[in-house]
Design an enzyme around this catalytic site. Structure first.
Site, short mmCIF file in Angstrom:
data_model
loop_
_atom_site.label_atom_id
_atom_site.label_comp_id
_atom_site.label_asym_id
_atom_site.label_seq_id
_atom_site.Cartn_x
_atom_site.Cartn_y
_atom_site.Cartn_z
N GLU A 20 0.82 -1.21 0.00
CA GLU A 20 0.00 0.00 0.00
C GLU A 20 0.86 1.27 0.00
O GLU A 20 0.36 2.36 0.29
CB GLU A 20 -0.98 -0.05 1.17
CG GLU A 20 -1.89 -1.26 1.02
CD GLU A 20 -3.05 -1.29 1.99
OE1 GLU A 20 -4.16 -1.03 1.55
OE2 GLU A 20 -2.83 -1.58 3.17
N TYR A 30 -18.10 16.77 18.94
CA TYR A 30 -17.12 17.85 18.69
C TYR A 30 -15.73 17.31 18.36
O TYR A 30 -14.94 17.96 17.68
CB TYR A 30 -17.07 18.84 19.87
CG TYR A 30 -16.27 18.36 21.05
CD1 TYR A 30 -16.88 17.64 22.09
CD2 TYR A 30 -14.91 18.61 21.14
CE1 TYR A 30 -16.15 17.18 23.17
CE2 TYR A 30 -14.16 18.15 22.22
CZ TYR A 30 -14.78 17.44 23.22
OH TYR A 30 -14.04 17.00 24.28
N HIS A 56 -12.53 -0.82 2.91
CA HIS A 56 -11.12 -1.05 3.17
C HIS A 56 -10.73 -0.70 4.62
O HIS A 56 -10.44 -1.62 5.39
CB HIS A 56 -10.31 -0.24 2.15
CG HIS A 56 -8.85 -0.53 2.16
ND1 HIS A 56 -8.05 -0.38 1.06
CD2 HIS A 56 -8.03 -0.95 3.16
CE1 HIS A 56 -6.81 -0.71 1.36
NE2 HIS A 56 -6.78 -1.06 2.63
N HIS A 71 -7.11 -1.33 9.31
CA HIS A 71 -8.44 -1.84 8.98
C HIS A 71 -9.21 -1.97 10.29
O HIS A 71 -9.84 -2.99 10.54
CB HIS A 71 -8.35 -3.19 8.28
CG HIS A 71 -7.54 -3.19 7.02
ND1 HIS A 71 -7.23 -4.33 6.33
CD2 HIS A 71 -6.97 -2.16 6.32
CE1 HIS A 71 -6.51 -4.01 5.25
NE2 HIS A 71 -6.33 -2.71 5.24
N HIS A 110 -2.12 3.56 8.71
CA HIS A 110 -3.28 3.01 8.00
C HIS A 110 -3.68 1.71 8.69
O HIS A 110 -2.82 0.85 8.92
CB HIS A 110 -2.90 2.74 6.54
CG HIS A 110 -3.84 1.82 5.84
ND1 HIS A 110 -5.18 2.09 5.70
CD2 HIS A 110 -3.64 0.61 5.25
CE1 HIS A 110 -5.75 1.09 5.05
NE2 HIS A 110 -4.84 0.17 4.77
N TYR A 158 -4.99 22.40 20.86
CA TYR A 158 -5.27 21.20 21.65
C TYR A 158 -4.01 20.33 21.75
O TYR A 158 -3.30 20.14 20.77
CB TYR A 158 -6.39 20.41 20.98
CG TYR A 158 -6.77 19.11 21.64
CD1 TYR A 158 -7.65 19.10 22.70
CD2 TYR A 158 -6.27 17.91 21.17
CE1 TYR A 158 -8.03 17.90 23.29
CE2 TYR A 158 -6.64 16.71 21.75
CZ TYR A 158 -7.52 16.72 22.82
OH TYR A 158 -7.90 15.53 23.38
ZN LIG Z 1 -5.18 -1.63 3.85
#
Ligand SMILES: [Zn+2]
Length: 218
Positions: free
Chosen positions: A76, A116, A158, A97, A95, A211
């Site tokens: 990926e 919020y 995905h 899942h 990334h 923040y």
């Molecule tokens: Zn993936």
């Protein structure tokens, strides 16, 4: 690896080891990267996260050419490269899942301003990128479009992408996105939540600019 700092490698490995332990990513799915020099350092394809070592990480240029490392980069890698090319403000990408974010993404559902904390991702919503096969240029384009000027997005059928100034920031945001996706999914089971309006979300977005930048009062 040579010129790549030990701190950077350790930050990636720490997150990789927490992937399975925290439950945010099951098996070998998901990947982590950090901007480095003219490219980025990314986790390899197909190795178990619990056994990952700094020398297993791959340094690629923004075209995916391996500059150092012994393995193939995550399949990926193209959307990581696309994000680093188009977003100079982003220095790390996580990334996953993760279950609830992925469940919403399988309905091609964005997360609206139902809470919020959605503003922590830098906008009024966390949008879902259109579907494309993993590893394709089309998926990269769709992800860049869904991110727009924000810090996180969902990916149809995905998962999710969270970004940040560094790996720890991006990983913390991935957990926030998963938590928001879970809360929103539970809301939807009993009806449509009341959404915050754009004026209130603008106030929240301003507050989030400072923040997490803690300072001692004494
Ligand atoms: Zn993936």
């Amino acid at each position: 690896m040579g010129m790549i700092s030990t701190e950077l490698c350790e930050a990636i490995i720490d997150v990789a080891k927490d992937f399975n332990a925290s439950g945010i990513s099951v098996g070998k799915s998901g990947n982590i990267s950090a901007r480095h020099d003219n490219g980025f350092v990314i986790t390899p394809s197909g190795l178990a996260y619990s056994e990952l070592k700094p020398l297993d990480l791959i340094y690629c240029d923004l075209e995916g050419k391996v500059l150092s490392g012994e393995w193939q980069p995550s399949t990926e890698w193209p959307f990581h490269a696309a994000i680093y090319k188009t977003r100079n403000d982003i220095h790390a990408i996580v990334h996953t899942h993760s279950t609830y974010a992925t469940a919403l993404a399988c309905r091609r559902q964005s997360i609206p301003a139902f809470h919020y904390m959605v503003a922590i991702a830098g906008g009024n919503s966390i949008d879902c990128a259109d579907y494309a096969t993993f590893g394709t240029d089309t998926l990269s384009e769709n992800v860049v479009n869904a991110l727009a000027d924000k810090r996180a997005c969902l990916m149809a059928n995905h998962g999710q992408i969270a970004t940040g100034d560094n790996v720890d920031d991006a990983y913390a945001l991935a957990h926030e996105v998963e938590s928001l996706a879970r809360q929103y999914s539970i809301c939807l089971q009993t009806g449509e939540p009341v959404l915050l309006d754009d004026v209130e979300m603008q106030v929240n977005l301003e507050k989030f600019k400072t923040y997490g930048k803690q300072h001692r009062l004494k």
